[in-house]
Enzyme design. Structure first.
Site, PDB file in Angstrom:
ATOM      1  N   GLN A  75       0.821  -1.210   0.000  1.00 46.73           N
ATOM      2  CA  GLN A  75       0.000   0.000   0.000  1.00 46.73           C
ATOM      3  C   GLN A  75       0.859   1.266   0.000  1.00 46.73           C
ATOM      4  O   GLN A  75       0.468   2.293   0.551  1.00 46.73           O
ATOM      5  CB  GLN A  75      -0.947  -0.006   1.211  1.00 46.73           C
ATOM      6  N   SER A  76       2.022   1.189  -0.628  1.00 52.77           N
ATOM      7  CA  SER A  76       2.946   2.329  -0.602  1.00 52.77           C
ATOM      8  C   SER A  76       2.361   3.580  -1.262  1.00 52.77           C
ATOM      9  O   SER A  76       1.931   3.551  -2.425  1.00 52.77           O
ATOM     10  CB  SER A  76       4.233   1.909  -1.330  1.00 52.77           C
ATOM     11  N   ASN A  77       2.381   4.680  -0.525  1.00 48.67           N
ATOM     12  CA  ASN A  77       1.979   5.979  -1.093  1.00 48.67           C
ATOM     13  C   ASN A  77       3.017   6.449  -2.097  1.00 48.67           C
ATOM     14  O   ASN A  77       2.687   7.057  -3.114  1.00 48.67           O
ATOM     15  CB  ASN A  77       1.878   7.036   0.013  1.00 48.67           C
ATOM     16  N   CYS A  79       4.929   4.642  -4.028  1.00 53.30           N
ATOM     17  CA  CYS A  79       4.811   3.943  -5.316  1.00 53.30           C
ATOM     18  C   CYS A  79       3.627   4.491  -6.116  1.00 53.30           C
ATOM     19  O   CYS A  79       3.729   4.713  -7.326  1.00 53.30           O
ATOM     20  CB  CYS A  79       4.673   2.438  -5.082  1.00 53.30           C
TER      21      CYS A  79
END
Ligand SMILES: Cc1ncc(COP(=O)(O)O)c(C=O)c1O
Length: 334
Positions: A75-77, A79
């Site tokens: 859930q990387s912001n 990325c």
């Protein structure tokens, strides 16, 4: 020289971001809480990462790259913001995500896919050797005639962190014109580029607040102190900048992961609900709510009253969606 370094970027974010006063929260706790709205830098690329990506994409384009690779949690912001900027600039993005493909995309991952990113899923073990994965993927791209550019985790290197040196400069102008005098400035720490930029900015622009980073990972604080020193050291070395003096003790990073990175307690989720109701502001579960709660605790322990405090809202709103089931229960009081 500093001026030209800070202008060596692609202007992508909606800047300057506002500084707002949180009236009801301030009254409740007895200090003056101001919030720097870096959650409003964009929609698809919202949050703190876009400031770093302005510099990193400029570098990628200077090097004639056509594909960017980066990595992070599922859930990387960071990325998601990278995928958004790549699409906007007509480039491809390859995201190396720690986690498994799920039958239904949610939150940031849904946006990654909407934005046309290629996703490579890796296990936590494989992620520990992410540099090797970058190499394999870059080679694969080169064989297909593409020109890859690697952005490290969180965009936190001596190029990306300039986004937050710039944010410090922006903040200085704002606090002077608003006549506020923050004694403390808080930001979440995930890969430490934001902290490193704000820290160097504080030195270069001669500001006298204490900068406190809340480490939302289970990695030791010392690791991030070293990283801050390394990023700043490499930057100063590259530009043959006159030495900036600081002590390691000035880098103040406190623990704040709670039960783990990207893992939420009911107390944290309840705080998201409360701040939303009371201030009309959405904190995210992975970074900003943890930073917010640890800020309150830190200021309580120091018995801070009547002083100005500034909190960086670094974004992350899409992280609430994968928590929808638990948030529903809390909202409905179940
Ligand atoms: C919403 C949000 N806040 C804070 C951070 C922490 O910033 P940094 O990685 O520069 O420490 C991140 C990324 O890691 C983030 O996505």
């Amino acid at each position: 020289m500093l001026q030209s370094i800070l202008e060596n970027r692609i202007h992508l974010a909606n800047l300057p971001t506002r500084i707002e006063y949180l009236e009801r929260t301030s009254k409740r706790y007895g200090f003056n809480l101001y919030i720097k709205r870096d959650d409003l830098t964009d929609i698809a690329a919202s949050g703190n990462k876009i400031r770093k990506l302005e510099f990193l994409f400029k570098d990628a384009m200077n090097k004639r790259a056509d594909t960017v690779l980066t990595c992070g949690g599922i859930q990387s912001n960071h990325c998601r913001a990278t995928a958004a900027i790549a699409a906007k600039l007509g480039m491809k993005s390859v995201l190396i995500l720690r986690g498994k493909k799920e039958p239904i995309y949610d939150g940031n991952l849904l946006l990654d896919k909407l934005l046309g990113a290629d996703v490579v899923y890796v296990t936590p073990e494989e992620y520990k050797k992410v540099d090797e994965v970058f190499e394999v993927e870059s080679e694969r791209l080169r064989k297909r005639g593409r020109k890859p550019y690697i952005i490290p985790e969180g965009g936190s290197n001596e190029i990306g962190f300039l986004g937050y040196v710039n944010a410090a400069r922006e903040m200085k102008e704002q606090i002077e014109s608003m006549d506020i005098h923050p004694r403390y400035v808080f930001t979440a720490v995930g890969s430490a580029g934001t902290y490193a930029g704000l820290f160097l900015g504080k030195k270069l622009f001669d500001m006298d607040y204490e900068l406190i980073g809340v480490n939302v990972t289970k990695d030791p604080e010392e690791k991030f102190v070293k990283r801050v020193e390394n990023i700043i050291g490499r930057f100063l070395g590259n530009y043959k900048f006159s030495q900036v003096d600081f002590d390691e003790e000035e880098i103040e990073i406190i623990p704040g992961a709670g039960i783990g990175y990207a893992m939420s307690t009911d107390e944290e989720l309840t705080q998201i609900v409360n701040v939303a109701k009371v201030e009309g502001l959405i904190l995210d579960p992975v970074y900003t709510v943890k930073c917010f709660l640890h800020m309150l605790e830190y200021l309580r322990q120091k018995a801070v009253r009547d002083e100005d405090v500034l909190f960086f809202h670094t974004g992350g709103i899409y992280g609430i969606y994968p928590n929808k089931e638990r948030l529903t229960k809390i909202i409905d009081g179940k």
